[in-house]
Scaffold this motif. Structure first.
Motif, PDB file in Angstrom:
ATOM      1  N   PHE A  17      22.772  51.809  64.559  1.00  0.00           N
ATOM      2  CA  PHE A  17      23.421  51.825  63.284  1.00  0.00           C
ATOM      3  C   PHE A  17      23.702  53.137  62.736  1.00  0.00           C
ATOM      4  O   PHE A  17      23.101  53.945  62.803  1.00  0.00           O
ATOM      5  CB  PHE A  17      22.116  51.266  62.296  1.00  0.00           C
ATOM      6  CG  PHE A  17      22.930  50.441  61.135  1.00  0.00           C
ATOM      7  CD1 PHE A  17      23.198  49.152  61.057  1.00  0.00           C
ATOM      8  CD2 PHE A  17      22.872  51.043  59.649  1.00  0.00           C
ATOM      9  CE1 PHE A  17      23.821  48.619  59.824  1.00  0.00           C
ATOM     10  CE2 PHE A  17      23.264  50.363  58.635  1.00  0.00           C
ATOM     11  CZ  PHE A  17      23.830  49.154  58.890  1.00  0.00           C
ATOM     12  N   PRO A  21      28.094  51.007  57.360  1.00  0.00           N
ATOM     13  CA  PRO A  21      28.413  49.513  57.896  1.00  0.00           C
ATOM     14  C   PRO A  21      29.538  48.764  57.191  1.00  0.00           C
ATOM     15  O   PRO A  21      29.841  48.799  55.929  1.00  0.00           O
ATOM     16  CB  PRO A  21      27.151  48.796  57.516  1.00  0.00           C
ATOM     17  CG  PRO A  21      26.500  49.264  56.147  1.00  0.00           C
ATOM     18  CD  PRO A  21      26.948  50.721  56.308  1.00  0.00           C
ATOM     19  N   THR A 137      30.238  51.287  61.682  1.00  0.00           N
ATOM     20  CA  THR A 137      29.237  50.181  62.215  1.00  0.00           C
ATOM     21  C   THR A 137      29.886  48.928  61.843  1.00  0.00           C
ATOM     22  O   THR A 137      29.908  48.688  60.492  1.00  0.00           O
ATOM     23  CB  THR A 137      27.948  50.345  61.761  1.00  0.00           C
ATOM     24  OG1 THR A 137      27.489  51.676  62.093  1.00  0.00           O
ATOM     25  CG2 THR A 137      27.044  49.206  62.370  1.00  0.00           C
ATOM     26  N   ILE A 139      29.224  44.909  61.566  1.00  0.00           N
ATOM     27  CA  ILE A 139      28.401  43.840  61.845  1.00  0.00           C
ATOM     28  C   ILE A 139      29.080  42.551  61.869  1.00  0.00           C
ATOM     29  O   ILE A 139      30.094  42.228  60.974  1.00  0.00           O
ATOM     30  CB  ILE A 139      27.396  43.366  60.500  1.00  0.00           C
ATOM     31  CG1 ILE A 139      26.720  44.945  60.494  1.00  0.00           C
ATOM     32  CG2 ILE A 139      26.512  42.312  60.743  1.00  0.00           C
ATOM     33  CD1 ILE A 139      25.955  45.025  59.101  1.00  0.00           C
ATOM     34  N   ARG A 162      30.506  51.476  66.317  1.00  0.00           N
ATOM     35  CA  ARG A 162      29.118  50.572  66.702  1.00  0.00           C
ATOM     36  C   ARG A 162      29.197  49.082  66.361  1.00  0.00           C
ATOM     37  O   ARG A 162      29.517  48.960  65.019  1.00  0.00           O
ATOM     38  CB  ARG A 162      28.018  51.342  65.913  1.00  0.00           C
ATOM     39  CG  ARG A 162      27.773  52.974  66.363  1.00  0.00           C
ATOM     40  CD  ARG A 162      26.750  53.474  65.547  1.00  0.00           C
ATOM     41  NE  ARG A 162      26.726  54.774  65.760  1.00  0.00           N
ATOM     42  CZ  ARG A 162      25.888  55.554  66.352  1.00  0.00           C
ATOM     43  NH1 ARG A 162      24.914  54.737  67.196  1.00  0.00           N
ATOM     44  NH2 ARG A 162      25.828  56.768  66.690  1.00  0.00           N
ATOM     45  N   ILE A 164      27.200  45.233  66.044  1.00  0.00           N
ATOM     46  CA  ILE A 164      26.138  44.815  65.756  1.00  0.00           C
ATOM     47  C   ILE A 164      26.276  43.228  65.512  1.00  0.00           C
ATOM     48  O   ILE A 164      27.179  42.864  64.708  1.00  0.00           O
ATOM     49  CB  ILE A 164      25.022  45.061  64.582  1.00  0.00           C
ATOM     50  CG1 ILE A 164      24.972  46.854  64.507  1.00  0.00           C
ATOM     51  CG2 ILE A 164      23.741  44.546  64.514  1.00  0.00           C
ATOM     52  CD1 ILE A 164      24.402  47.659  65.552  1.00  0.00           C
ATOM     53  N   SER A 193      21.178  41.710  67.421  1.00  0.00           N
ATOM     54  CA  SER A 193      20.143  41.630  66.592  1.00  0.00           C
ATOM     55  C   SER A 193      19.897  40.252  65.597  1.00  0.00           C
ATOM     56  O   SER A 193      20.249  39.380  66.113  1.00  0.00           O
ATOM     57  CB  SER A 193      20.681  42.821  65.496  1.00  0.00           C
ATOM     58  OG  SER A 193      19.554  43.201  64.444  1.00  0.00           O
ATOM     59  N   VAL A 198      19.162  43.124  60.333  1.00  0.00           N
ATOM     60  CA  VAL A 198      20.329  43.690  59.537  1.00  0.00           C
ATOM     61  C   VAL A 198      20.280  44.137  58.198  1.00  0.00           C
ATOM     62  O   VAL A 198      20.605  45.150  57.765  1.00  0.00           O
ATOM     63  CB  VAL A 198      21.688  43.053  59.955  1.00  0.00           C
ATOM     64  CG1 VAL A 198      22.918  43.228  59.246  1.00  0.00           C
ATOM     65  CG2 VAL A 198      21.910  42.931  61.470  1.00  0.00           C
ATOM     66  N   GLN A 201      18.417  47.215  57.723  1.00  0.00           N
ATOM     67  CA  GLN A 201      19.321  48.250  58.149  1.00  0.00           C
ATOM     68  C   GLN A 201      20.256  48.659  56.783  1.00  0.00           C
ATOM     69  O   GLN A 201      20.293  49.922  56.748  1.00  0.00           O
ATOM     70  CB  GLN A 201      20.284  48.047  59.364  1.00  0.00           C
ATOM     71  CG  GLN A 201      19.075  48.127  60.758  1.00  0.00           C
ATOM     72  CD  GLN A 201      20.053  47.690  61.749  1.00  0.00           C
ATOM     73  OE1 GLN A 201      21.201  46.994  61.385  1.00  0.00           O
ATOM     74  NE2 GLN A 201      19.642  48.246  62.847  1.00  0.00           N
ATOM     75  N   ILE A 202      20.744  47.620  56.159  1.00  0.00           N
ATOM     76  CA  ILE A 202      21.506  47.739  55.070  1.00  0.00           C
ATOM     77  C   ILE A 202      20.792  48.393  53.831  1.00  0.00           C
ATOM     78  O   ILE A 202      21.456  49.596  53.192  1.00  0.00           O
ATOM     79  CB  ILE A 202      22.219  46.523  54.638  1.00  0.00           C
ATOM     80  CG1 ILE A 202      23.389  45.970  55.624  1.00  0.00           C
ATOM     81  CG2 ILE A 202      22.830  46.622  53.305  1.00  0.00           C
ATOM     82  CD1 ILE A 202      23.910  44.681  55.510  1.00  0.00           C
ATOM     83  N   TRP A 205      20.357  52.076  54.744  1.00  0.00           N
ATOM     84  CA  TRP A 205      21.682  52.584  54.484  1.00  0.00           C
ATOM     85  C   TRP A 205      21.719  53.031  52.846  1.00  0.00           C
ATOM     86  O   TRP A 205      22.080  54.195  52.587  1.00  0.00           O
ATOM     87  CB  TRP A 205      22.896  51.816  55.113  1.00  0.00           C
ATOM     88  CG  TRP A 205      24.031  52.540  54.703  1.00  0.00           C
ATOM     89  CD1 TRP A 205      24.639  53.540  55.358  1.00  0.00           C
ATOM     90  CD2 TRP A 205      25.156  51.861  53.468  1.00  0.00           C
ATOM     91  NE1 TRP A 205      25.840  53.839  54.489  1.00  0.00           N
ATOM     92  CE2 TRP A 205      26.245  52.822  53.610  1.00  0.00           C
ATOM     93  CE3 TRP A 205      24.837  50.982  52.739  1.00  0.00           C
ATOM     94  CZ2 TRP A 205      27.156  52.720  52.681  1.00  0.00           C
ATOM     95  CZ3 TRP A 205      25.971  50.720  52.000  1.00  0.00           C
ATOM     96  CH2 TRP A 205      26.939  51.456  51.947  1.00  0.00           C
TER      97      TRP A 205
END
Length: 210
Positions: A17, A21, A137, A139, A162, A164, A193, A198, A201-202, A205
């Protein structure tokens, strides 16, 4: 992963990540989400739809850029050479199934584009939007895994993002192509993932940028 691919180092390096995003929502149009239409109501697609709704609720709250799309044409003359009768007959601007499902689309927040090919990035301006937003990144959510999701993931990779792909936020008509294509792009281009990872991760972030 098979031993032969593993011996040749496929999938050894994770994508990870990055700094910011963005989310793409591919083809959650009524043609796929409403069972009354020929392509609609596949269980994996409906599962992906519900999970993506959860993801987008968090993403919009945290100011994550979102780009969504449908696929539609003026008439068959404008279309590429699709081999799917239902696409040729219903993916038209004047057909009700071509609209993005309103349950997943926020017109005051999401960038909406009408794509003409499998990838949301192909001649749509989504990459320009993400460049302005400094997204690094992407998604990928939506349908179908073996078609437009795979194409979008490869284009995302080619744009140097990147990439995901949460497995439970994408779906297909059948489970085997879904699994096979995720395994394949996961060996080469993306991190496969899941929704909960996810979301975490958000959240991380957002904390880092608070």
């Amino acid at each position: 992963m098979s031993d032969d691919y593993a011996r040749r180092s496929y999938g050894e390096i994770g994508v990870g990540f990055g700094r910011k995003p963005g989310i793409v929502v591919v083809d959650f149009m009524l043609a796929f989400t409403d069972p009354q239409y020929p392509l609609g109501g596949a269980p994996l697609v409906l599962r992906a739809f519900e999970n993506t709704r959860k993801l987008l609720e968090v993403a919009r709250r945290h100011d994550v850029p979102v780009a969504t799309c449908n696929t539609a044409y003026m008439n068959e003359r404008e279309m590429p050479y699709w081999k799917i009768t239902a696409v040729r007959e219903t993916f038209r601007h004047d057909h009700p199934s071509a609209a993005i499902d309103p349950r997943i689309y926020d017109p005051s927040y999401d960038l909406a584009v009408c794509k003409k090919g499998p990838s949301i990035f192909f001649q749509t301006g989504v990459a320009d939007y993400f460049a302005k937003e400094r997204v690094d990144t992407v998604i990928v959510t939506g349908c179908n895994t073996s078609g437009c999701i795979r194409a979008t993931a490869i284009d995302s990779f080619s744009h140097r993002y990147r990439t995901i792909v949460p497995e439970d936020c994408v779906g297909d008509i059948e489970e085997q192509p879904h699994r096979d294509n995720l395994r394949d792009i996961g060996r080469r281009y993306v991190d496969v993932s899941d929704l909960q990872t996810v979301l975490a991760q958000i959240e991380e972030w957002r904390k880092g940028n608070a």
